[in-house]
Design a protein around this motif. Structure first.
Motif, PDB file in Angstrom:
ATOM      1  N   LEU A 177       2.120   2.668   2.526  1.00 13.98           N
ATOM      2  CA  LEU A 177       1.880   3.437   3.762  1.00 13.98           C
ATOM      3  C   LEU A 177       2.916   3.020   4.796  1.00 13.98           C
ATOM      4  N   LEU A 232      -4.609   1.834  -9.192  1.00 13.88           N
ATOM      5  CA  LEU A 232      -3.222   2.150  -8.807  1.00 13.88           C
ATOM      6  C   LEU A 232      -2.654   1.074  -7.876  1.00 13.88           C
ATOM      7  N   ILE A 233      -3.504   0.596  -6.957  1.00 16.87           N
ATOM      8  CA  ILE A 233      -3.072  -0.445  -6.015  1.00 16.87           C
ATOM      9  C   ILE A 233      -2.788  -1.756  -6.754  1.00 16.87           C
ATOM     10  N   LEU A 243      -8.192   4.550  -7.252  1.00 19.27           N
ATOM     11  CA  LEU A 243      -7.180   4.092  -6.296  1.00 19.27           C
ATOM     12  C   LEU A 243      -6.951   2.584  -6.406  1.00 19.27           C
ATOM     13  N   ARG A 245       0.608  -1.532  -8.142  1.00 18.54           N
ATOM     14  CA  ARG A 245       1.601  -1.750  -7.073  1.00 18.54           C
ATOM     15  C   ARG A 245       1.687  -3.224  -6.684  1.00 18.54           C
ATOM     16  N   LEU A 264      -8.600   9.500  -1.466  1.00 20.07           N
ATOM     17  CA  LEU A 264      -9.435   9.098  -0.325  1.00 20.07           C
ATOM     18  C   LEU A 264     -10.175  10.295   0.266  1.00 20.07           C
ATOM     19  N   LEU A 308       0.808  -1.226   0.000  1.00 18.73           N
ATOM     20  CA  LEU A 308       0.000   0.000   0.000  1.00 18.73           C
ATOM     21  C   LEU A 308       0.841   1.275   0.000  1.00 18.73           C
ATOM     22  N   TRP A 356      -7.522  -7.917  -3.998  1.00 17.08           N
ATOM     23  CA  TRP A 356      -7.895  -6.792  -4.857  1.00 17.08           C
ATOM     24  C   TRP A 356      -9.126  -7.134  -5.698  1.00 17.08           C
ATOM     25  N   THR A 393      -2.728   9.073  -3.024  1.00 20.18           N
ATOM     26  CA  THR A 393      -3.593   8.227  -2.191  1.00 20.18           C
ATOM     27  C   THR A 393      -4.462   9.079  -1.264  1.00 20.18           C
ATOM     28  N   TRP A 397       3.230   9.393  -4.369  1.00 24.39           N
ATOM     29  CA  TRP A 397       2.294   8.281  -4.149  1.00 24.39           C
ATOM     30  C   TRP A 397       1.390   8.576  -2.944  1.00 24.39           C
ATOM     31  N   SER A 398       1.994   9.038  -1.837  1.00 21.69           N
ATOM     32  CA  SER A 398       1.210   9.321  -0.624  1.00 21.69           C
ATOM     33  C   SER A 398       0.173  10.405  -0.886  1.00 21.69           C
ATOM     34  N   ASP A 411      -6.507  12.387   7.802  1.00 22.99           N
ATOM     35  CA  ASP A 411      -5.915  12.777   6.511  1.00 22.99           C
ATOM     36  C   ASP A 411      -4.929  13.931   6.690  1.00 22.99           C
TER      37      ASP A 411
END
Lengths: 137, 130
Positions: free
Chosen positions: A14, A128-129, A125, A132, A96, A12, B11, A92, A88-89, A59
């Protein structure tokens, strides 16, 4: 569970701290949501903004944390990695935030938006995930 | 399973669930909420099988057995709490005449999120990894 914390961090993008902030905000959000749905507190339609406030605060804290990480990486000379990480952060967080804002707006008052439009940032999103996920080893 | 397969499986389930959810919320379909949640039921059941498999493996492995079993039992409980929360949400949405209080419906989520917060916080403190 199905993923270890390290796997989640690398998938992710994060940090553990950001995951923790999100979990705490979600806990507070669900408590406020129950109070709102049972019509104990926040009865008026603007109450939805108060219910969603822990998520918006999370956030803001995550954005601040990302900015600090970028500044520290810049000072340590890791410019390229720092820019990619911050980009990226920010993407995201922005997607959100837009989702939460649109959802709150739809719940708070008369809105012409469909749920498909409200959830469109989440679908972006997810794409994009997925990209990744393909980079995971 | 490799991490890539697990990630893509998660996913895909999430994507199908969100598509069904959006269609149901926009009244494009009038399906029962329990049917809308099928991707989640499927995911949770596979998760339970996966955790049970890991529990058996850690029972065989003599090295750090107690810690590993404790961890898998906690994961199993977390999945069961998630399942019960989803059942309560479906019941609340489907049987409007029952008037289930939102507090009762969301209580499993409180427990789950609070427990995960503590778990992640302990990880954060123990390994000093931010």
């Amino acid at each position: 569970m199905i993923f270890s914390l390290n796997e989640l961090v690398s998938w992710l993008g994060l940090t553990v701290f950001e995951i923790w902030i999100n979990l705490v905000s979600l806990t507070i959000f669900t408590i406020l949501l129950a109070l709102k749905l049972d019509e104990i507190y926040f009865v008026e339609s603007s109450g939805w903004w108060i219910v969603f406030s822990p998520l918006f605060i999370a956030d803001a804290l995550n954005t601040y944390f990302c900015a600090i990480i970028f500044i520290r990486m810049h000072m340590e000379g890791m410019m390229k990695v720092g820019i990619l990480r911050t980009l990226w952060s920010m993407v995201t967080l922005l997607l959100l935030f837009v989702f939460k804002y649109l959802l709150c707006k739809k719940l708070a008052g008369p809105s012409n938006l469909d749920y498909s439009e409200v959830l469109s940032p989440v679908f972006i999103l997810l794409q994009l995930i997925a990209i990744r996920a393909c980079q995971l080893h | 399973m490799a991490v890539l397969h697990r990630a893509l499986f998660t996913w895909f389930n999430l994507l199908i669930f969100l598509i069904l959810l959006v269609l149901r919320l926009d009244h494009r379909i009038q399906w029962n909420w329990f049917i809308v949640f099928i991707p989640m039921w499927l995911y949770d059941n596979i998760l339970l099988v996966y955790i049970a498999f890991h529990m058996i493996l850690s029972c065989k492995n003599t090295h750090e057995r107690a810690v590993s079993i404790r961890r898998t039992v906690w994961y199993m409980i977390a999945v069961l709490i998630k399942l019960s929360a989803q059942i309560l949400v479906c019941l609340k949405l489907e049987t409007l005449q029952w008037t289930l209080p939102a507090k009762a419906v969301l209580a499993p989520f409180w427990a789950l999120f609070a427990a995960f917060s503590v778990d992640v916080f302990l990880n954060l403190v123990r390994y000093s990894r931010y």
